[in-house]
Design a protein around this motif. Structure first.
Motif, short mmCIF file in Angstrom:
data_model
loop_
_atom_site.label_atom_id
_atom_site.label_comp_id
_atom_site.label_asym_id
_atom_site.label_seq_id
_atom_site.Cartn_x
_atom_site.Cartn_y
_atom_site.Cartn_z
N PRO A 1 6.32 11.47 -17.17
CA PRO A 1 5.98 10.47 -18.19
C PRO A 1 5.06 9.38 -17.65
O PRO A 1 4.16 8.92 -18.37
CB PRO A 1 7.35 9.90 -18.59
N VAL A 2 5.27 8.98 -16.39
CA VAL A 2 4.41 7.95 -15.80
C VAL A 2 2.98 8.49 -15.66
O VAL A 2 2.00 7.77 -15.93
CB VAL A 2 4.95 7.49 -14.43
N GLY A 3 2.86 9.74 -15.25
CA GLY A 3 1.53 10.34 -15.16
C GLY A 3 0.85 10.37 -16.51
O GLY A 3 -0.35 10.08 -16.62
N SER B 1 -6.51 9.42 -10.73
CA SER B 1 -5.98 9.72 -9.40
C SER B 1 -4.50 9.34 -9.32
O SER B 1 -3.69 10.07 -8.74
CB SER B 1 -6.78 8.98 -8.32
N GLU B 2 -4.16 8.17 -9.89
CA GLU B 2 -2.75 7.78 -9.93
C GLU B 2 -1.94 8.79 -10.73
O GLU B 2 -0.81 9.15 -10.35
CB GLU B 2 -2.62 6.39 -10.56
N ARG C 1 -11.44 4.43 -14.83
CA ARG C 1 -10.87 5.65 -15.38
C ARG C 1 -10.53 6.65 -14.27
O ARG C 1 -9.46 7.26 -14.27
CB ARG C 1 -11.85 6.27 -16.39
N ALA C 2 -11.43 6.81 -13.33
CA ALA C 2 -11.19 7.75 -12.22
C ALA C 2 -10.00 7.31 -11.38
O ALA C 2 -9.21 8.15 -10.92
CB ALA C 2 -12.45 7.87 -11.36
N THR D 1 1.85 15.44 -9.35
CA THR D 1 2.10 16.22 -8.14
C THR D 1 3.52 16.02 -7.64
O THR D 1 4.21 16.98 -7.27
CB THR D 1 1.10 15.84 -7.04
N SER D 2 3.98 14.76 -7.62
CA SER D 2 5.32 14.47 -7.08
C SER D 2 6.43 15.02 -7.96
O SER D 2 7.55 15.23 -7.48
CB SER D 2 5.49 12.95 -6.92
#
Length: 488
Positions: free
Chosen positions: A416-418, A439-440, A434-435, A446-447
């Motif tokens: 959800p954070v992603g 990345s965040e 934006r980039a 990924t995690s």
């Protein structure tokens, strides 16, 4: 060999190189079920996408090299720093003879976009604020923030516009006495385009045979097809059966997602650290080595490093660790789980059929056994714990990857954070900001370890030398209309 024998051999090779076409018709074999001809709506198989793009047009389309070209819209301009796209429609007619107007086209486009709600392609188009009519043949698409890939998205088969269930071409479909589907170009003047004096001489029919992968390869090898489409990782060993060195096999330089999606969070797979253990255990170099394809690189990233908005701040995972060290750490996590009296049943992995899938499974079975896990292969439509995903990207930006893995699309494991970071990036007009947000988002996704990347997807075709209208391209997409045109 005598001169006569040499001439006969040369003539035989020349005939084989041209295939066994009928009356100048180009014979094409497609790996896919003929049910693709009946598919409706917006959930299309690759074979159905091929049919849809041949018989239906959107505002724009693709040429053989994957470049955006005019379709229903013959021209367009981009204004307001990339937040407004204005399209001028050509002066054509719908299948029932009624004139194409901006009102009808805009209504069809709005309906299509609404139908994509809840899907990754719908998220790709989420920045569209409004589709409105500016004049009788002019449509404007307003965006909440710039979408550099908008034209590429509008060229997708799902964005083709229909009028009362029918498309505007550029081809019509029929069938012949041998059961092949015959696609024929509609004369330009019947589509609101200038008449071409050489149309009859240049246009040729395409005879499409939808069949199983092994039969498709056999048709090509025996000279009954000049083009073979639809090759993926599961079928690429079939290409090797007639020799990759012949020059007929074409590999597309695609990016996308190829790896394992976690479909169950029961038991062992409920913890992110345990899902990471599976990702650590896979010997990607060994898996790729089973196919012996030069240039095919492994990856542990969910976003391809080749996309335009990748900052390079996220690298490959577990750098500095050997394969043995990774598998040892993964095995320790499996042992720790079992030491608590909790068993781990055999994990089911859903995969398509085919010899390529078998090679992938064999390597996964070896790797997972080394960390104390057993796996079983099931059909691609069966319920499973893990599922092999093989999807080529539709455009070259991080948002495509992250939308594929969003909570809207992936219900089992997501971040959800992603998703929040992606939503923030979607609203940002500053490319650098934006980039950074993307990345965040990649780090968060990924995690979560809901998707286990293995490598890029593979897309392959077979094409006889000199066949016009075909080109390897970054989308792995080979539209039919360009192949129906003979060179001037």
């Amino acid at each position: 060999m005598s001169l006569r024998s040499a001439v006969i051999a040369a003539m035989t090779l020349a005939l084989c190189a041209c295939g066994k076409s009928r009356d100048g018709t180009l014979e094409i074999a497609v790996m896919g079920d003929s049910g693709a001809l009946k598919e409706q709506g917006l959930r299309l198989s690759p074979a159905a996408q091929l049919v849809r793009s041949a018989t239906h047009e959107g505002l724009v389309g693709f040429d053989e090299q994957g470049r955006v070209v005019p379709a229903l819209a013959d021209r367009w301009i981009v204004t307001d720093n990339g937040q407004s796209y204005i399209f001028r429609l050509r002066d054509g007619t719908w299948p029932d003879g009624k004139r194409i107007t901006a009102d009808a086209a805009a209504a069809a486009l709005r309906k299509t976009i609404a139908g994509l709600n809840g899907r990754a392609l719908g998220l790709d188009l989420a920045a569209i604020d409004e589709v409105r009519v500016m004049a009788d043949r002019v449509i404007e698409i307003d965006l909440s923030a710039p979408v550099p890939e908008l034209l590429t998205l509008l060229a997708q088969p799902e964005l083709a516009l229909t009028w009362r269930g029918k498309g505007t071409g550029p081809m019509v479909r029929g069938s012949d006495e041998e059961g092949a589907q015959v696609f024929t170009l509609i004369p330009p003047e019947q589509r609101g385009l200038p008449k071409q004096p050489d149309f009859t001489r240049r246009a040729r029919k395409l005879a499409i045979t939808f069949t199983t992968p092994d039969k498709a390869v056999t048709r090509f090898n025996d000279g009954y097809a000049d083009v073979l489409l639809g090759g993926r990782i599961d079928t690429i060993p079939l290409a090797g059966s007639i020799g990759l060195t012949r020059g007929n096999v074409q590999l597309d330089p695609v990016i996308g997602l190829f790896g394992l999606m976690v479909d169950s969070t029961q038991g062992f797979l409920g913890a992110s650290a345990n899902r990471e253990a599976l990702a650590m255990a896979i010997d990607r170099d060994a898996l790729i080595g089973r196919f012996n394809i030069g240039g095919w690189q492994p990856t542990t990233r969910v976003v391809s490093p080749d996309v335009e908005d990748d900052l390079g701040t996220i690298g490959e995972r577990w750098q500095g660790m050997s394969m043995d060290e990774r598998q040892t750490q993964a095995a320790a996590r499996v042992a720790a789980w079992k030491s608590g009296g909790r068993g781990i049943p055999t994990l089911n992995i859903a995969m398509p059929g085919g010899p390529g899938s078998a090679r992938v499974f064999d390597q996964l079975q070896v790797d997972f056994a080394r960390i104390g896990l057993s796996i079983r292969r099931v059909g691609e439509r069966d319920r499973a714990d893990l599922r092999l995903i093989d999807v080529a990207a539709r455009y070259g930006r991080a948002t495509w990857f992250l939308n594929q893995l969003s909570c809207t699309v992936q219900k089992s494991v997501c971040s959800p954070v992603g998703d929040e970071r992606v939503a923030e990036a979607r609203k940002s007009a500053d490319p650098a900001a934006r980039a950074a947000l993307l990345s965040e988002a990649e780090a968060e996704v990924t995690s979560a370890n809901g998707f286990i990347p293995i490598a890029r997807p593979l897309r392959w075709s077979m094409v006889r030398s000199g066949t016009p209208g075909f080109a390897a391209n970054p989308w792995g997409w080979h539209p039919l209309p360009p192949m129906a045109w003979l060179p001037r």
